[in-house]
Scaffold this motif. Structure first.
Motif, PDB file in Angstrom:
ATOM      1  N   LEU A  17     -56.685 -28.260  84.821  1.00  0.00           N
ATOM      2  CA  LEU A  17     -55.718 -28.162  83.719  1.00  0.00           C
ATOM      3  C   LEU A  17     -55.776 -26.797  83.021  1.00  0.00           C
ATOM      4  CD1 LEU A  17     -56.177 -31.706  82.117  1.00  0.00           C
ATOM      5  CD2 LEU A  17     -54.182 -30.880  83.397  1.00  0.00           C
ATOM      6  N   GLY A  18     -56.651 -25.921  83.515  1.00  0.00           N
ATOM      7  CA  GLY A  18     -56.778 -24.593  82.925  1.00  0.00           C
ATOM      8  C   GLY A  18     -57.558 -24.577  81.626  1.00  0.00           C
ATOM      9  N   LEU A  19     -58.407 -25.573  81.427  1.00  0.00           N
ATOM     10  CA  LEU A  19     -59.199 -25.681  80.203  1.00  0.00           C
ATOM     11  C   LEU A  19     -60.664 -25.375  80.492  1.00  0.00           C
ATOM     12  CD1 LEU A  19     -57.649 -29.013  78.921  1.00  0.00           C
ATOM     13  CD2 LEU A  19     -57.112 -26.707  78.115  1.00  0.00           C
ATOM     14  N   THR A  20     -61.346 -24.860  79.491  1.00  0.00           N
ATOM     15  CA  THR A  20     -62.766 -24.573  79.619  1.00  0.00           C
ATOM     16  C   THR A  20     -63.554 -25.548  78.762  1.00  0.00           C
ATOM     17  OG1 THR A  20     -62.285 -22.229  79.916  1.00  0.00           O
ATOM     18  CG2 THR A  20     -64.552 -22.809  79.340  1.00  0.00           C
ATOM     19  N   LEU A  40     -54.050 -32.557  74.876  1.00  0.00           N
ATOM     20  CA  LEU A  40     -54.862 -33.764  74.722  1.00  0.00           C
ATOM     21  C   LEU A  40     -54.223 -34.930  75.478  1.00  0.00           C
ATOM     22  CD1 LEU A  40     -57.399 -34.947  73.393  1.00  0.00           C
ATOM     23  CD2 LEU A  40     -55.986 -35.549  71.434  1.00  0.00           C
ATOM     24  N   ASN A  41     -52.916 -35.055  75.397  1.00  0.00           N
ATOM     25  CA  ASN A  41     -52.208 -36.105  76.135  1.00  0.00           C
ATOM     26  C   ASN A  41     -52.330 -35.900  77.644  1.00  0.00           C
ATOM     27  OD1 ASN A  41     -51.435 -37.394  73.770  1.00  0.00           O
ATOM     28  ND2 ASN A  41     -49.468 -36.330  73.668  1.00  0.00           N
ATOM     29  N   GLN A  42     -52.272 -34.634  78.091  1.00  0.00           N
ATOM     30  CA  GLN A  42     -52.453 -34.324  79.512  1.00  0.00           C
ATOM     31  C   GLN A  42     -53.845 -34.764  79.979  1.00  0.00           C
ATOM     32  OE1 GLN A  42     -51.651 -30.036  79.617  1.00  0.00           O
ATOM     33  NE2 GLN A  42     -50.222 -30.462  81.306  1.00  0.00           N
ATOM     34  N   ILE A  43     -54.837 -34.410  79.195  1.00  0.00           N
ATOM     35  CA  ILE A  43     -56.211 -34.793  79.531  1.00  0.00           C
ATOM     36  C   ILE A  43     -56.318 -36.310  79.615  1.00  0.00           C
ATOM     37  CG2 ILE A  43     -58.603 -34.833  78.705  1.00  0.00           C
ATOM     38  CD1 ILE A  43     -58.036 -32.068  77.422  1.00  0.00           C
TER      39      ILE A  43
END
Length: 180
Positions: A17-20, A40-43
């Motif tokens: 998702l491109g998050l660290t 947050l909804n994507q996660i």
């Protein structure tokens, strides 16, 4: 998240998702920089597909911490000769009165903490029995039971069969830790 593989899967999903994720531990992840509601909804959606869920209330986090502490102690800790008092253990670890923890857990899970602990212990016993490396006395000792008779009685009450019947059965009826 209840195991190292769970943590690895969650980390991979954050990366996709491109998050660290600054830290990922059992039941908790810290993402840096802060994320917005859409992220947050994507996660939440990605994790739900994998059988995980986002926990956003303080009470839900407390319940998850109780579960994680029990699972860590039963499945990965040493219960040999410790005869652990889980009520004191949980109270000490969470800095809350056990009566509060017990009530909150029962309200949220429709099961007592004691029954949850027993279910976890029985699943670990099933695992040990299915390996076939230890006899029932050794399993009882390893799991902190006072005797193999006590273990057998609790096993039968929980599963409907004796440990011997379980070992002899062709189908091993084991549950995933997070499905208990």
């Amino acid at each position: 998240m209840v195991c190292d593989r769970c943590i690895m899967v969650v980390r991979q999903q954050f990366i996709s998702l491109g998050l660290t994720a600054e830290t990922i531990v059992l039941g908790q992840a810290t993402i840096h920089p802060d994320i917005d509601t859409e992220q947050l909804n994507q996660i939440g959606a990605v994790l739900k597909v994998l059988g995980f869920e986002l926990i956003d209330s303080e009470k839900d986090r407390l319940i998850e911490r109780i579960k994680n502490l029990v699972i860590e102690k039963v499945h990965y800790g040493d219960l040999t000769n410790t005869h652990i008092n889980f009520s004191n253990y949980l109270s000490d670890k969470l800095n809350k009165e056990y009566t509060y923890l017990s009530r909150a857990f029962s309200d949220a899970e429709d099961i007592t903490i004691e029954k949850f602990i027993i279910q976890q212990k029985i699943e670990k016993v099933k695992e040990l029995l299915s390996y076939g490396e230890l006899n029932l006395n050794e399993v009882a000792f390893k799991m902190g039971y006072s005797s193999s008779a006590h273990l057998s009685a609790q096993f039968k009450q929980t599963t409907g069969m004796t440990p011997s019947q379980f070992k002899a059965s062709a189908s091993v009826d084991r549950k995933s830790i997070n499905k208990i």
